[in-house]
Write a protein that holds these residues in place. Sequence first.
Motif, short mmCIF file in Angstrom:
data_model
loop_
_atom_site.label_atom_id
_atom_site.label_comp_id
_atom_site.label_asym_id
_atom_site.label_seq_id
_atom_site.Cartn_x
_atom_site.Cartn_y
_atom_site.Cartn_z
N LYS A 112 43.73 33.71 33.02
CA LYS A 112 43.48 34.16 34.18
C LYS A 112 43.23 35.80 34.25
N ARG A 113 42.29 36.07 35.02
CA ARG A 113 42.23 37.90 35.14
C ARG A 113 43.35 38.13 35.93
N GLY A 148 41.25 36.66 46.05
CA GLY A 148 39.92 36.20 45.60
C GLY A 148 39.24 34.99 46.39
N GLY A 150 36.31 33.54 45.81
CA GLY A 150 35.42 32.69 45.10
C GLY A 150 35.90 31.31 45.02
N SER A 152 37.72 29.40 43.20
CA SER A 152 39.09 28.83 43.00
C SER A 152 40.15 29.40 43.96
N GLU A 233 43.61 34.51 42.16
CA GLU A 233 42.61 33.80 41.73
C GLU A 233 41.17 34.40 41.59
N GLY A 235 39.33 34.88 38.75
CA GLY A 235 38.58 34.66 37.75
C GLY A 235 39.45 34.62 36.36
N LEU A 236 38.35 34.40 35.24
CA LEU A 236 38.89 34.26 33.80
C LEU A 236 38.53 35.66 33.20
N ARG A 252 31.72 40.95 29.99
CA ARG A 252 32.66 40.16 30.32
C ARG A 252 33.56 40.03 29.29
N ASP A 273 35.41 29.00 25.76
CA ASP A 273 35.36 29.78 26.74
C ASP A 273 35.45 31.10 26.27
#
Length: 301
Positions: A112-113, A148, A150, A152, A233, A235-236, A252, A273
């Motif tokens: 998780k970011r 977040g 997005g 998620s 939440e 992103g990754l 990224r 991933d």
Amino acid sequence: LWELIIVGAGPAGLNAALYAARKGIEVLLLTEDLGGQVIDTNGIDNYIGKRETNGSQLINDFWEHIQQYDIATIVGEKANEIKAMQGEHRVISNNNREYKARTIIIASGAQKRHLGMKQEYVLTGRGVHYCAVCDGYLYAGRPVAVVGGGNSGLEASLDLAKMDCDVSLIEIQNELMGDQYLQEQIEKNDNIRVYKGTQVKKIKGEEKLESVVIKDNKTAEEKELSIDALFIEIGLVANSDFLNGMVGTNERKEIIINENNETDVEGIWAAGDVTNIKDKQIIIAAAEGAKAALRVNEYLK
Ligand code: FAD
């Protein structure tokens, strides 16, 4: 000298190990934990053949399967560095051990970011969380915030609202980014207040989370929200920092691979991933691991 070292034991690393062992390759699986992101997943209903399962059950099934083969495994040790040395690559672990291998598959996945604020780290698990699906139930009926907008973040907000939480949803952009259908659900929900064009400036609390200060990007107006939990939440991010630029990555931080899972360094492949493959899914990571192992097999021959 190992024929192959696999770094990481999520679906990509575990399936790479299975395929490599079945080809008779001498393989060392070196990993920080067993299962990767899957361990954090409650319900899984998109892995073919498993109509309904959960993360720990699926990893258990993977693990039982690969144990039928001769795979040396070290769990709880992290690769701190990889040194590319033609024909004899080195993996240096956090215990300062050095492992040598002709080939390497990097399957270190993603995490998780983070927002990158000091109190975020101090209060992780004490109000600051990264998985509403996993930890949301601890805060049923209480005031919480989600960072977040997005998919998620929107899903997390709806889940928390369903648990009667009073939800503040904070999105840095001027618009929510998630699916239209989810956005409509959010607009309709009385338990959710949306702050668009807003960012978290400060996370407050010593022993446990007490509040967050948010700032409107246009007006610069600040506001303090008293909350019991903050769900981040956003992103990754690929687990590739330990490589220190040893293989090519994109903006990224994902390792760039070709259709044969090759990195730009000979003898080093990557799967799952941690790579620039677009779809981040269990079945895809597992398949990518299999592909990488098959290409390694061809190379070793
Ligand atoms: P990961 O699962 O991230 O595994 C990486 C492995 O590498 C771990 O074992 C880790 O300990 C290890 N590692 C990392 N760095 C190092 C290092 N330096 N040295 C040694 N080891 C290291 N997908 C679906 O298909 N269906 C779902 O329902 C689903 N739900 C999800 C729910 C959540 C909350 C999350 C976070 C993800 C979900 N996903 C789902 C996505 C899926 O979990 C991932 O796509 C998949 O786990 C990727 O597998 P991976 O093996 O590439 O990486």
